[in-house]
Design an enzyme around this catalytic site. Structure first.
Site, PDB file in Angstrom:
ATOM      1  N   THR A  56      -3.609  -0.996  -7.896  1.00 24.86           N
ATOM      2  CA  THR A  56      -4.414   0.169  -8.254  1.00 24.86           C
ATOM      3  C   THR A  56      -3.592   1.444  -8.277  1.00 24.86           C
ATOM      4  O   THR A  56      -2.511   1.495  -7.689  1.00 24.86           O
ATOM      5  CB  THR A  56      -5.556   0.331  -7.206  1.00 24.86           C
ATOM      6  OG1 THR A  56      -6.444   1.362  -7.623  1.00 24.86           O
ATOM      7  CG2 THR A  56      -5.012   0.694  -5.831  1.00 24.86           C
ATOM      8  N   THR A 104      -9.469  -0.015 -10.597  1.00 28.52           N
ATOM      9  CA  THR A 104      -8.352  -0.789 -10.063  1.00 28.52           C
ATOM     10  C   THR A 104      -8.267  -1.995 -10.970  1.00 28.52           C
ATOM     11  O   THR A 104      -9.031  -2.121 -11.914  1.00 28.52           O
ATOM     12  CB  THR A 104      -8.688  -1.227  -8.624  1.00 28.52           C
ATOM     13  OG1 THR A 104      -8.669  -0.094  -7.783  1.00 28.52           O
ATOM     14  CG2 THR A 104      -7.733  -2.247  -8.049  1.00 28.52           C
ATOM     15  N   GLU A 156      -3.926   7.766  -4.145  1.00 25.87           N
ATOM     16  CA  GLU A 156      -4.409   6.859  -3.089  1.00 25.87           C
ATOM     17  C   GLU A 156      -4.707   7.564  -1.777  1.00 25.87           C
ATOM     18  O   GLU A 156      -5.524   7.095  -0.978  1.00 25.87           O
ATOM     19  CB  GLU A 156      -3.363   5.764  -2.858  1.00 25.87           C
ATOM     20  CG  GLU A 156      -3.957   4.417  -2.495  1.00 25.87           C
ATOM     21  CD  GLU A 156      -4.663   3.780  -3.676  1.00 25.87           C
ATOM     22  OE1 GLU A 156      -5.843   3.449  -3.527  1.00 25.87           O
ATOM     23  OE2 GLU A 156      -4.042   3.620  -4.738  1.00 25.87           O
ATOM     24  N   SER A 169      -7.697   0.602   2.818  1.00 27.42           N
ATOM     25  CA  SER A 169      -8.107   0.087   1.507  1.00 27.42           C
ATOM     26  C   SER A 169      -9.275  -0.884   1.663  1.00 27.42           C
ATOM     27  O   SER A 169      -9.582  -1.344   2.766  1.00 27.42           O
ATOM     28  CB  SER A 169      -6.929  -0.653   0.860  1.00 27.42           C
ATOM     29  OG  SER A 169      -7.364  -1.359  -0.270  1.00 27.42           O
ATOM     30  N   SER A 170      -9.897  -1.183   0.542  1.00 28.30           N
ATOM     31  CA  SER A 170     -10.930  -2.214   0.497  1.00 28.30           C
ATOM     32  C   SER A 170     -10.492  -3.423  -0.313  1.00 28.30           C
ATOM     33  O   SER A 170     -11.283  -4.347  -0.527  1.00 28.30           O
ATOM     34  CB  SER A 170     -12.199  -1.656  -0.155  1.00 28.30           C
ATOM     35  OG  SER A 170     -12.657  -0.560   0.573  1.00 28.30           O
ATOM     36  N   ARG A 176       0.829  -1.197   0.000  1.00 29.38           N
ATOM     37  CA  ARG A 176       0.000   0.000   0.000  1.00 29.38           C
ATOM     38  C   ARG A 176       0.872   1.259   0.000  1.00 29.38           C
ATOM     39  O   ARG A 176       1.928   1.294   0.634  1.00 29.38           O
ATOM     40  CB  ARG A 176      -0.867  -0.024   1.258  1.00 29.38           C
ATOM     41  CG  ARG A 176      -1.891   1.100   1.369  1.00 29.38           C
ATOM     42  CD  ARG A 176      -2.964   0.979   0.334  1.00 29.38           C
ATOM     43  NE  ARG A 176      -4.168   1.714   0.688  1.00 29.38           N
ATOM     44  CZ  ARG A 176      -5.168   1.904  -0.172  1.00 29.38           C
ATOM     45  NH1 ARG A 176      -5.109   1.427  -1.398  1.00 29.38           N
ATOM     46  NH2 ARG A 176      -6.249   2.559   0.195  1.00 29.38           N
ATOM     47  N   GLY A 205     -13.023  -2.089  -7.634  1.00 33.66           N
ATOM     48  CA  GLY A 205     -14.337  -1.504  -7.349  1.00 33.66           C
ATOM     49  C   GLY A 205     -14.444  -0.745  -6.043  1.00 33.66           C
ATOM     50  O   GLY A 205     -15.531  -0.687  -5.461  1.00 33.66           O
ATOM     51  N   GLY A 206     -13.336  -0.162  -5.542  1.00 29.27           N
ATOM     52  CA  GLY A 206     -13.420   0.597  -4.289  1.00 29.27           C
ATOM     53  C   GLY A 206     -14.025  -0.279  -3.201  1.00 29.27           C
ATOM     54  O   GLY A 206     -13.735  -1.469  -3.118  1.00 29.27           O
ATOM     55  N   ASP A 256      -8.017   8.032  -0.128  1.00 30.68           N
ATOM     56  CA  ASP A 256      -8.694   6.965   0.624  1.00 30.68           C
ATOM     57  C   ASP A 256      -8.687   7.232   2.132  1.00 30.68           C
ATOM     58  O   ASP A 256      -9.360   6.543   2.893  1.00 30.68           O
ATOM     59  CB  ASP A 256      -8.056   5.600   0.342  1.00 30.68           C
ATOM     60  CG  ASP A 256      -8.652   4.927  -0.893  1.00 30.68           C
ATOM     61  OD1 ASP A 256      -9.523   5.541  -1.540  1.00 30.68           O
ATOM     62  OD2 ASP A 256      -8.255   3.794  -1.210  1.00 30.68           O
TER      63      ASP A 256
END
Ligand code: GLU
Length: 619
Positions: free
Chosen positions: A443, A425, A464, A488-489, A116, A509-510, A467
Site C-alpha cells: 500500500t 491498497t 502511512e 496496520s490492518s 512497514r 480496505g484499511g 495510521d
C-alpha cells in the site's frame, strides 16, 4: 506465450491512433480482449503449474510470465507487485510498504516479512496537530503532506523476499513491469476517476501534476488513452542494475528525503491541502530495515491460520475473532445464516476492542500477542456475546492480565476505535508448481498516498504515518514515536490443513481488511460456500462502532434484515452510494484443490473486477 493485457491493449490503441489522424476510435479496453486468456479480466481460473490473483490484468500476466520462465511464487509475486506499481500507482508502489507472507513447500513452514514504513528519527509527536491547539488537522490535510510520509519499505521487502526465497534476479522480475511502464497501459474509468478524485491533492506538487494531470487545465488522462511512465521505467532499471541500495542510499535516497522535506506545505488549518512539511533524512532511509517475523497462528477447527504479526494488527485480530468463534460451533448453525453472521459481527467487535487497547509496534510497546491469541482468552471473550442480541457498541476491551476462560470476569476499561484508515491498497496471491505460496498486501495508504511524486522518478510517496493515532496519549499503543511503525490492518493470510496449503487470501480496505478476511474465512469454512462465492458475497464490517458498515446488498439481503430486526444490529451503508467506496475490500485468493490443482479467485465486480490466472488451465 508473451505477456499481454492492458499493455497489449495499449499497443493496439497506439496503432489505432496512428492510422486515425490522432482521434481515438474504439478505445481498446483493459477489460475486454482477444481470445487469449491473458488479455481478459477473469475473476476465476482453475488449473495447474502455478496461479495468481490480483486486481489487475497486467500484474497477473506479469506473474504468469515469470512462472512460465521457471520462476517461483516469490519471483512472480514481486513481478506482479512491481507491475501494480505501474498500473495501480495510487494504491501501491516503491513509495510505500506492506507485508509479505510466504509458505515454503519444502519445509512446510510459513514465514513473513514486515516491510512497514517507519517514522523518521525526527518525527514530532504532535506532527498532525494544529499549531496552538490539541486538535488534529482535517484528515485530508494530514494525508497530503510531507510529514505523513513514512520511510518506504517496499523496495527492501522485494529484495529480502528474493534473497531468502526467490530464484530469479531482481532484474528478471522487474522486466515485465519495465515493459508496461515503457509501452504504457490503457487508461480505464477507475484510473481516470481516481486521478480526478485526487486532483486537489495532486495540484500543489509540480512533479505529481506533470505526471498524473498532464492534460489542458490539468485534466486527468482520458479513458482509452495510453499512459506511459518512463520515469518509473527508468527507476526500475536503476534498481535492476544497482540493487535496492540505490533506493536507500545514494542519489535517489537523497532525492526522496529532499522531496519530503521540501514539499509545499502549510500549517494554516484553513488551507485544505497541503499539510505540514516532512522531516525525513537520508539517514532515515539508510537505517530502514525490513523485519523477518514469525507469523501469528491459531488453530481454527482443524485449520491452521497463519497471519501477520504486529506491527500489523491483522493476524492477532483475525486470530482472536476466530478463537472467539470456535466456542460456538458455527457449522452446526449453518442453515441459520443470520445467526452465524451475528456471531461473526459480535466476535469482530470484541477483537477490535482489544486491537484498539493493545496493538502497536512491538519494538516500542508491549503487545500481548500470546494472550490475544490464547484460545482460553478467546473463550472468555466469547462470554460477552449474547447469542440473541447485538451488544451495545463500543464493547469494552478484555483484560489480558487476568483471564481463565470462565464467564464471570469484569471487563476492563472502555476502549473505542476511531478509524481514520483509508480504503485503498492492493493485495495479491501467487502459487507455483512446487507448491510455494505468497500472500502479499502492499500500500501507499490513502488512494494517491501523500500525493507527492519524487520528481523524475515516477512514483508516489506514501502517507502511512497517518495510521498513527494523530492525538498523542501515553497509554495509546499506536501513539506517534520516532522510528516506529504505525499500526496496520493488513491481513495477508495463509491457511493450512494437515500441513498442506488449503487457502491463501487477503484484501485492501484499511481496517475493513480484517473483517473481509474474517468474513471470507467464515463463508468458506463455516458456511461451506465455494471460494468464489465466499469472496463475492456481500460484506459487512463491525469494528466496534455503533453501526455496522455494510454493502447495500448485505443490508438488503434476508439475513441482513433479520440481523437488524431480530438481533438489533444497526447498519450504515459503506461509503457514498453510487461510488466505488460503497464496496468493502477487493480480495484475492487461491484455494488448493486435490492433486496439485488450484483455483485462483479475484473479485467479479468490486473495483471493476480482478484478474485470476493459472499457468495451465483445466476444468
Ligand atoms: N494503511 C492501511 C493499513 O496499513 C491500509 C490502507 C488501505 O487498505 O486502505 O492498514
Amino acid at each position: 506465450m508473451p505477456i499481454l493485457g492492458r499493455r497489449l491493449a495499449a499497443i493496439t490503441a497506439a496503432l489505432a491512433m496512428s492510422v486515425t489522424t490522432g482521434a481515438l476510435v474504439s478505445p481498446a479496453s483493459a477489460h475486454s480482449g482477444s481470445s487469449d486468456d491473458n488479455t481478459k479480466k477473469m475473476p476465476t481460473a482453475t488449473g495447474y503449474g502455478g496461479a495468481v490473483s490480483t486486481v489487475d490484468v497486467d500484474a497477473s500476466a506479469a506473474a504468469i510470465e515469470v512462472l512460465r520462465k521457471g520462476g517461483n511464487a516469490v519471483d512472480a509475486a514481486v513481478a506482479a507487485a512491481a507491475t501494480l506499481g505501474v498500473t495501480e500507482p495510487y494504491s501501491a508502489g516503491i513509495g510505500g510498504g506492506g507485508y509479505f507472507v510466504y509458505y515454503d513447500a519444502k519445509s512446510k513452514k510459513v514465514h513473513t516479512i514486515d516491510g512497514r514504513e517507519t517514522a523518521p528519527a525526527a518525527m514530532p509527536t504532535d506532527a498532525f496537530i494544529k499549531p496552538g491547539t490539541a486538535e488534529a488537522f482535517a484528515f485530508k490535510k494530514q494525508a497530503t503532506s510531507g510529514i505523513s510520509v513514512g520511510v518506504p519499505g517496499t523496495a527492501a521487502t522485494w529484495e529480502r523476499a528474493l534473497k531468502r526465497w526467490g530464484s530469479l534476479s531482481l532484474a528478471d522480475v522487474l522486466d515485465p513491469a519495465i515493459d508496461v511502464a515503457t509501452d504504457g497501459f490503457v487508461v480505464d474509468e477507475t484510473f481516470r476517476q481516481q486521478t480526478l478524485e485526487n486532483k486537489d491533492r495532486f495540484l500543489p506538487f509540480e512533479a505529481t501534476r506533470e505526471l498524473f494531470l498532464p492534460g489542458a487545465d490539468n485534466d486527468a488522462p482520458a479513458v482509452g488513452s495510453t499512459f506511459k511512465n518512463k520515469d518509473l521505467a527508468q527507476t526500475y532499471r536503476l534498481l535492476a542494475k544497482e540493487g535496492m541500495d540505490a533506493f536507500y542510499e545514494d542519489e535517489l535516497a537523497d532525492e526522496i528525503a529532499k522531496t519530503v522535506r521540501n514539499a509545499p506545505s502549510s500549517l494554516d488549518p484553513m488551507v485544505p491541502v497541503p499539510g505540514p512539511a516532512g522531516v525525513m533524512t537520508t539517514e532515515d532511509l539508510d537505517d530502514y530495515k525490513v523485519l523477518d517475523q514469525k507469523p501469528t497462528h491459531v488453530d481454527y477447527r482443524g485449520y491452521d491460520v497463519y497471519g501477520m504479526a504486529p506491527s500489523s494488527s491483522g493476524g492477532t485480530t483475525v486470530g482472536e475473532a476466530l478463537n472467539i468463534l470456535e466456542t460456538f460451533g458455527l457449522p452446526a448453525l449453518k442453515d441459520d445464516k443470520a445467526k452465524v453472521l451475528h456471531h461473526y459481527l459480535e466476535a469482530s467487535a470484541l477483537a477490535f476492542a482489544d486491537r484498539a487497547k493493545y496493538l502497536g509496534d512491538p519494538a516500542f510497546v508491549d503487545v500481548p500477542v500470546k494472550q490475544l491469541l490464547d484460545p482460553v482468552f478467546g473463550k472468555e471473550r466469547a462470554c460477552e456475546i449474547d447469542p440473541l442480541h447485538a451488544a451495545e457498541k463500543p464493547v469494552p476491551a478484555g483484560d489480558v492480565a487476568d483471564y481463565n476462560g470462565a464467564c464471570d470476569v469484569e471487563p476492563a476499561a472502555l476502549s473505542d476505535e476511531k478509524d481514520s484508515e483509508n480504503i485503498n491498497t492492493t493485495n495479491l496471491t501467487v502459487s507455483d508448481k512446487w507448491g510455494n505460496v505468497v500472500e502479499y498486501t502492499l500500500t501507499i495508504e490513502q488512494t494517491g498516498g501523500s500525493g507527492i511524486v519524487v520528481p523524475g522518478r515516477g512514483f508516489i510517496l506514501n502517507n502511512e504515518l497517518t495510521d498513527f493515532s494523530p492525538v498523542y496519549s501515553e497509554t495509546d499503543p499506536n501513539r506517534i514515536q520516532p522510528g516506529k511503525r504505525p499500526r496496520s490492518s493488513m491481513s495477508p493470510t495463509i491457511v493450512l490443513k494437515d500441513d498442506e496449503p488449503f487457502l491463501a487470501l487477503g484484501s485492501p480496505g484499511g481496517s475493513t481488511i480484517i473483517t473481509t478476511v474474517l468474513q471470507t474465512l467464515i463463508n468458506r469454512i463455516d458456511l461451506g460456500m465455494s471460494i468464489e462465492k465466499a469472496l463475492a458475497a456481500p460484506r459487512a464490517s463491525q469494528r466496534n462502532t455503533a453501526n455496522v458498515t455494510a454493502e447495500q446488498a448485505f443490508i438488503d439481503a434476508e439475513y441482513g434484515q433479520e440481523l437488524a430486526s431480530k438481533y438489533g444490529h444497526k447498519f450504515a451503508a459503506a461509503g457514498d452510494p453510487g461510488t466505488s467506496a460503497a464496496e468493502i475490500g477487493a480480495a484475492t485468493a487461491i484455494e488448493f484443490l486435490n492433486d496439485n490443482k488450484v483455483r485462483a479467485v479475484a473479485e467479479p465486480v468490486r473495483r471493476g473486477g480482478g484478474s485470476a490466472m493459472v499457468v495451465k488451465p483445466s476444468h
